[in-house]
Design a protein around this motif. Structure first.
Motif, PDB file in Angstrom:
ATOM      1  N   LEU A  39       0.747  -1.101  -0.052  1.00 21.10           N
ATOM      2  CA  LEU A  39       0.123   0.102   0.137  1.00 21.10           C
ATOM      3  C   LEU A  39       0.874   1.152   0.049  1.00 21.10           C
ATOM      4  O   LEU A  39       1.965   1.206   0.910  1.00 21.10           O
ATOM      5  CB  LEU A  39      -0.761   0.050   1.112  1.00 21.10           C
ATOM      6  N   ILE A  40       0.609   2.135  -1.007  1.00 19.95           N
ATOM      7  CA  ILE A  40       1.620   3.265  -1.230  1.00 19.95           C
ATOM      8  C   ILE A  40       0.792   4.405  -1.596  1.00 19.95           C
ATOM      9  O   ILE A  40      -0.372   4.253  -1.902  1.00 19.95           O
ATOM     10  CB  ILE A  40       2.510   2.991  -2.131  1.00 19.95           C
ATOM     11  N   GLY A  41       1.209   5.449  -1.126  1.00 17.98           N
ATOM     12  CA  GLY A  41       0.380   6.583  -1.258  1.00 17.98           C
ATOM     13  C   GLY A  41       0.969   8.140  -0.333  1.00 17.98           C
ATOM     14  O   GLY A  41       1.800   7.639   0.655  1.00 17.98           O
ATOM     15  N   PRO A  42       0.616   9.133  -0.731  1.00 20.32           N
ATOM     16  CA  PRO A  42       1.246  10.278   0.183  1.00 20.32           C
ATOM     17  C   PRO A  42       0.636  10.190   1.635  1.00 20.32           C
ATOM     18  O   PRO A  42      -0.408   9.366   1.828  1.00 20.32           O
ATOM     19  CB  PRO A  42       0.580  11.474  -0.678  1.00 20.32           C
ATOM     20  N   SER A  43       1.267  10.919   2.387  1.00 18.80           N
ATOM     21  CA  SER A  43       0.936  10.865   3.993  1.00 18.80           C
ATOM     22  C   SER A  43      -0.606  11.413   4.089  1.00 18.80           C
ATOM     23  O   SER A  43      -0.896  12.056   3.302  1.00 18.80           O
ATOM     24  CB  SER A  43       1.896  11.444   4.887  1.00 18.80           C
ATOM     25  N   GLY A  44      -1.196  10.654   5.053  1.00 23.00           N
ATOM     26  CA  GLY A  44      -2.815  11.135   4.953  1.00 23.00           C
ATOM     27  C   GLY A  44      -3.790  10.424   4.220  1.00 23.00           C
ATOM     28  O   GLY A  44      -4.936  10.798   4.205  1.00 23.00           O
ATOM     29  N   PRO A 162       7.716  -1.241   8.022  1.00 25.64           N
ATOM     30  CA  PRO A 162       8.662  -1.783   9.079  1.00 25.64           C
ATOM     31  C   PRO A 162       9.998  -1.368   8.984  1.00 25.64           C
ATOM     32  O   PRO A 162      10.875  -1.359   9.738  1.00 25.64           O
ATOM     33  CB  PRO A 162       8.471  -3.336   8.830  1.00 25.64           C
ATOM     34  N   PHE A 163      10.340  -0.992   7.749  1.00 23.43           N
ATOM     35  CA  PHE A 163      11.851  -0.754   7.283  1.00 23.43           C
ATOM     36  C   PHE A 163      12.214   0.650   7.248  1.00 23.43           C
ATOM     37  O   PHE A 163      13.109   0.860   6.829  1.00 23.43           O
ATOM     38  CB  PHE A 163      12.495  -1.635   6.427  1.00 23.43           C
ATOM     39  N   GLY A 164      11.126   1.323   7.530  1.00 24.56           N
ATOM     40  CA  GLY A 164      11.136   2.967   7.051  1.00 24.56           C
ATOM     41  C   GLY A 164      12.486   3.409   7.779  1.00 24.56           C
ATOM     42  O   GLY A 164      12.911   4.632   7.330  1.00 24.56           O
ATOM     43  N   ALA A 165      12.806   3.186   8.990  1.00 29.89           N
ATOM     44  CA  ALA A 165      13.792   3.740   9.868  1.00 29.89           C
ATOM     45  C   ALA A 165      15.071   3.501   9.548  1.00 29.89           C
ATOM     46  O   ALA A 165      16.183   3.987  10.296  1.00 29.89           O
ATOM     47  CB  ALA A 165      13.414   3.901  11.321  1.00 29.89           C
ATOM     48  N   LEU A 166      15.319   2.448   8.618  1.00 24.55           N
ATOM     49  CA  LEU A 166      16.608   1.706   8.512  1.00 24.55           C
ATOM     50  C   LEU A 166      17.509   2.192   7.242  1.00 24.55           C
ATOM     51  O   LEU A 166      16.728   2.863   6.574  1.00 24.55           O
ATOM     52  CB  LEU A 166      16.340   0.200   8.544  1.00 24.55           C
ATOM     53  N   ASP A 167      18.653   2.115   7.264  1.00 24.85           N
ATOM     54  CA  ASP A 167      19.315   2.819   5.978  1.00 24.85           C
ATOM     55  C   ASP A 167      19.329   1.701   5.028  1.00 24.85           C
ATOM     56  O   ASP A 167      18.865   0.515   5.160  1.00 24.85           O
ATOM     57  CB  ASP A 167      20.976   2.545   6.445  1.00 24.85           C
ATOM     58  N   GLU A 168      19.429   2.118   3.900  1.00 21.40           N
ATOM     59  CA  GLU A 168      19.080   1.325   2.410  1.00 21.40           C
ATOM     60  C   GLU A 168      19.497   0.039   2.351  1.00 21.40           C
ATOM     61  O   GLU A 168      19.208  -0.932   2.045  1.00 21.40           O
ATOM     62  CB  GLU A 168      19.473   2.325   1.347  1.00 21.40           C
ATOM     63  N   VAL A 192       2.886  -1.806   4.115  1.00 20.86           N
ATOM     64  CA  VAL A 192       2.648  -0.188   3.812  1.00 20.86           C
ATOM     65  C   VAL A 192       4.060   0.324   3.847  1.00 20.86           C
ATOM     66  O   VAL A 192       4.920   0.101   4.547  1.00 20.86           O
ATOM     67  CB  VAL A 192       1.992   0.412   5.274  1.00 20.86           C
ATOM     68  N   THR A 193       4.284   1.214   2.854  1.00 20.93           N
ATOM     69  CA  THR A 193       5.767   1.691   2.662  1.00 20.93           C
ATOM     70  C   THR A 193       5.474   3.205   1.962  1.00 20.93           C
ATOM     71  O   THR A 193       4.776   3.551   1.186  1.00 20.93           O
ATOM     72  CB  THR A 193       6.467   1.042   1.791  1.00 20.93           C
ATOM     73  N   HIS A 194       6.758   3.741   1.994  1.00 21.34           N
ATOM     74  CA  HIS A 194       7.033   5.199   1.169  1.00 21.34           C
ATOM     75  C   HIS A 194       7.699   4.791   0.100  1.00 21.34           C
ATOM     76  O   HIS A 194       7.927   5.752  -0.846  1.00 21.34           O
ATOM     77  CB  HIS A 194       7.604   6.384   2.103  1.00 21.34           C
ATOM     78  N   SER A 195       8.537   3.596   0.100  1.00 27.15           N
ATOM     79  CA  SER A 195       9.418   3.602  -1.026  1.00 27.15           C
ATOM     80  C   SER A 195       8.883   2.735  -2.213  1.00 27.15           C
ATOM     81  O   SER A 195       8.495   1.534  -2.062  1.00 27.15           O
ATOM     82  CB  SER A 195      10.811   3.021  -0.521  1.00 27.15           C
ATOM     83  N   VAL A 245       5.205   2.829 -11.535  1.00 26.60           N
ATOM     84  CA  VAL A 245       4.502   3.353 -10.303  1.00 26.60           C
ATOM     85  C   VAL A 245       4.990   4.666  -9.725  1.00 26.60           C
ATOM     86  O   VAL A 245       4.144   5.150  -9.312  1.00 26.60           O
ATOM     87  CB  VAL A 245       5.033   2.164  -9.019  1.00 26.60           C
ATOM     88  N   SER A 246       6.262   4.731  -9.921  1.00 25.20           N
ATOM     89  CA  SER A 246       6.434   6.376  -9.585  1.00 25.20           C
ATOM     90  C   SER A 246       5.685   7.405 -10.285  1.00 25.20           C
ATOM     91  O   SER A 246       5.267   8.416  -9.734  1.00 25.20           O
ATOM     92  CB  SER A 246       7.958   6.660  -9.823  1.00 25.20           C
ATOM     93  N   ARG A 247       5.583   7.228 -11.480  1.00 26.07           N
ATOM     94  CA  ARG A 247       4.710   8.174 -12.159  1.00 26.07           C
ATOM     95  C   ARG A 247       3.216   8.103 -11.699  1.00 26.07           C
ATOM     96  O   ARG A 247       2.705   9.195 -11.667  1.00 26.07           O
ATOM     97  CB  ARG A 247       4.894   7.817 -13.644  1.00 26.07           C
ATOM     98  N   LYS A 248       2.705   6.991 -11.456  1.00 29.95           N
ATOM     99  CA  LYS A 248       1.348   7.013 -10.816  1.00 29.95           C
ATOM    100  C   LYS A 248       1.248   7.780  -9.740  1.00 29.95           C
ATOM    101  O   LYS A 248       0.082   8.343  -9.392  1.00 29.95           O
ATOM    102  CB  LYS A 248       0.909   5.702 -10.861  1.00 29.95           C
ATOM    103  N   LEU A 249       2.219   7.373  -8.859  1.00 34.18           N
ATOM    104  CA  LEU A 249       2.141   8.036  -7.575  1.00 34.18           C
ATOM    105  C   LEU A 249       2.175   9.423  -7.542  1.00 34.18           C
ATOM    106  O   LEU A 249       1.477  10.381  -6.849  1.00 34.18           O
ATOM    107  CB  LEU A 249       3.374   7.413  -6.737  1.00 34.18           C
ATOM    108  N   ARG A 250       3.169  10.028  -8.550  1.00 34.51           N
ATOM    109  CA  ARG A 250       3.237  11.409  -8.868  1.00 34.51           C
ATOM    110  C   ARG A 250       1.775  12.080  -9.153  1.00 34.51           C
ATOM    111  O   ARG A 250       1.344  13.029  -8.656  1.00 34.51           O
ATOM    112  CB  ARG A 250       4.124  11.942  -9.888  1.00 34.51           C
TER     113      ARG A 250
END
Lengths: 255, 260
Positions: A39-44, A162-168, A192-195, A245-250
């Motif tokens: 699940l991906i999308g802008p915050s909120g 779950p891995f949001g706070a970790l380095d790449e 759920v992710t931002h990446s 996916v990036s394009r659609k997210l934008r």
């Protein structure tokens, strides 16, 4: 095994807190067994909220959620939740932390030992079994959290960044480990992710949600063959999908 | 360097203050009954050793019973307040109000009801050390990380499991903070109690001795009483600090870790 029409079924779900705006509205979706859904999308956009609804940690304001043919609260014991932070109990060592779900279920010590021994091996942390959480690195903590989630052999794994706070690098490693575990355990996953890169790498399906947009904005199938590995990230097909996916997210962000 | 900082620096401060005191008294020719010198205080303490020792024991036992009942009852009370929002709403304002009542009002009332006995002293020490424990423990119990609570919910944990295996351990550091504050207050409360409760046939605690020495203008003895009271306070706090270390050193961030 009996063939079900769908494993998780979301029917016209809506969620609002009190009299606030609708965080999710009119969302319907069918998920098959064994799918890995990001699940991906802008915050909120309500992606974490959706996860909590599926886990029945919070009730939907409208609509219905069915899991394996029954309401979601009945299915809770077949689900495990992994949070943004590792949420380990700081007063218990690694070993005892993994055991927590087994202890709460009232399983005898012998059985608990067996399961946690197996899981420690699976996440390759046998050497720190007596350590306390504050002695572990972020990546190790997350692996313990993962092992704890797997303790009761869930059918569904719900993961909230779950891995949001970790380095790449650590994140990539854990992504690969997660898929390897899935090969063995075969759970259905919501992630759920931002990446975008992470979502494409892990998933069989990516759902894009928008802020104030009813339903699922985009439902993209990721047709990369499993098992996936570090090489997958270099394939052209993977990179094309990341771009798509990036394009659609934008597009959903600019709505 | 660390030895110098930990032991040396406070020692130097202490020596300087004693020197300044001697200098002031000898230089201004201040009356020695009013401004006793350190060696006079020590001698007075030695002279009165039996009375002071028995007084200290009396004070310590009053403070101890008051403190330990505050710890036990305070803990149970906090768990109840955390378990039920209605209970918390109903009682918390009164626990808070209790804390606002000055000890010079509490003490005579206790003496009125419990008589001039160690029971009064215990009651006063209890009342004064109850609040910090309740306030801190309740805070810890209700501020338990929501994700951990959700984790327990996902495991279908019962309410009892949630309290016993999650909220209580989570609140442990808060509970110990409350105990630490109460440990300094309990001996003070006991001494203030004795101030009102008086000797009551027994030896009379340090509070009572302070009244007697003051009435007789035995200032050196009064100072000695002060030192002993100070020492009693340290005993209390040290016990709690040891307990704190023993319970938390393995996992809690408040205690520095030296490995890794």
């Amino acid at each position: 095994m009996e063939r079900r029409s769908s494993f998780v079924s979301l029917k016209n779900i809506g969620k609002r807190y009190g009299q606030g705006p609708w965080v999710l509205d009119d969302l319907s979706c069918e998920i098959d067994q064994g799918e890995f859904v990001s699940l991906i999308g802008p915050s909120g956009c309500g992606k974490s909220t959706l996860l909590k609804l599926i886990a029945s940690l919070s009730p939907p304001s409208k609509g219905e959620i069915e899991i394996e043919g029954s309401p979601s609260e009945m299915a809770r014991e077949h689900m495990a939740f992994i949070f943004q932070e590792a949420t380990l109990l700081p007063w218990l060592n690694v070993w005892r932390n993994i055991e927590v779900p087994l202890r709460l279920k009232g399983l005898p010590q012998e059985e608990r030992n067996q399961v946690s021994q197996k899981l420690l091996k699976l996440i390759r942390l046998e050497h720190v079994r007596e350590h306390y959480p504050r002695q572990l690195s972020g990546g190790m903590k997350m692996r313990v959290s993962l092992a704890r989630a797997l303790a009761l052999s869930p059918h569904i794994l719900l993961m909230d960044e779950p891995f949001g706070a970790l380095d790449e690098m650590t994140r990539n490693h854990l992504n690969e480990e997660l898929l390897a575990l899935r090969e063995v355990e075969g759970w259905t996953a919501f992630f759920v992710t931002h990446s975008v890169a992470e979502a494409v790498f892990l998933s069989s399906r990516v759902l894009i949600l928008g802020v104030g947009v009813a339903g699922v904005h985009e439902d993209i199938a990721i047709n990369l063959p499993y098992p996936r590995s570090a090489e997958t990230r270099e394939s052209e097909q993977y990179q094309l999908l990341v771009r798509e996916v990036s394009r659609k997210l934008r597009a959903v962000e600019s709505l | 360097m660390s030895f110098y900082r930990k032991i040396g620096l406070p020692l130097i401060t202490g020596l300087f203050l004693i020197g300044a005191w001697y200098g002031f008294v000898l230089w201004t020719n201040a009356p020695s009954w009013k401004f006793p010198l350190l060696h006079e205080v020590l001698m007075a303490g030695y002279r009165e050793r039996t009375v002071l020792f028995e007084g200290a024991l009396e004070t310590l036992s009053g403070a101890f019973f008051g403190f330990s009942s505050a710890v036990g009852l305070g803990f149970c009370f906090s768990v109840m307040m955390a378990a039920s929002v209605s209970f918390r709403r109903a009682f918390y304002p009164y626990v808070l109000a209790l804390q606002m009542i000055p000890v010079i009002v509490l003490a005579p009332v206790c003496v009125l009801y419990f008589g001039t006995s160690v029971l009064s002293v215990t009651a006063i020490a209890f009342l004064i050390s109850f609040f910090p424990i309740v306030a801190n423990t309740t805070q810890g119990l209700i501020s338990t990380d929501q994700n951990l609570v959700d984790l327990f919910k996902m495991c279908n944990a019962s309410r009892i499991q949630e309290v016993a295996l999650l909220r209580v351990p989570y609140a442990l550091p808060h509970f110990l903070t409350g105990m630490r504050i109460s440990a300094t207050l309990a001996p003070i409360g006991a001494i203030a109690g004795e101030f009102y409760a008086g000797s009551a046939g027994g030896a009379g605690g340090l509070g009572f001795l302070a009244i007697v020495y003051n009435a007789r203008s035995q200032v050196a003895e009064l100072y000695a009483t002060g030192f002993i009271a100070c020492f009693c306070g340290f005993i209390f706090v040290s016990v709690v600090l040891v307990l704190n270390w023993w319970l938390l050193h393995k996992w809690h961030d408040s205690i520095e870790r030296k490995d890794l």
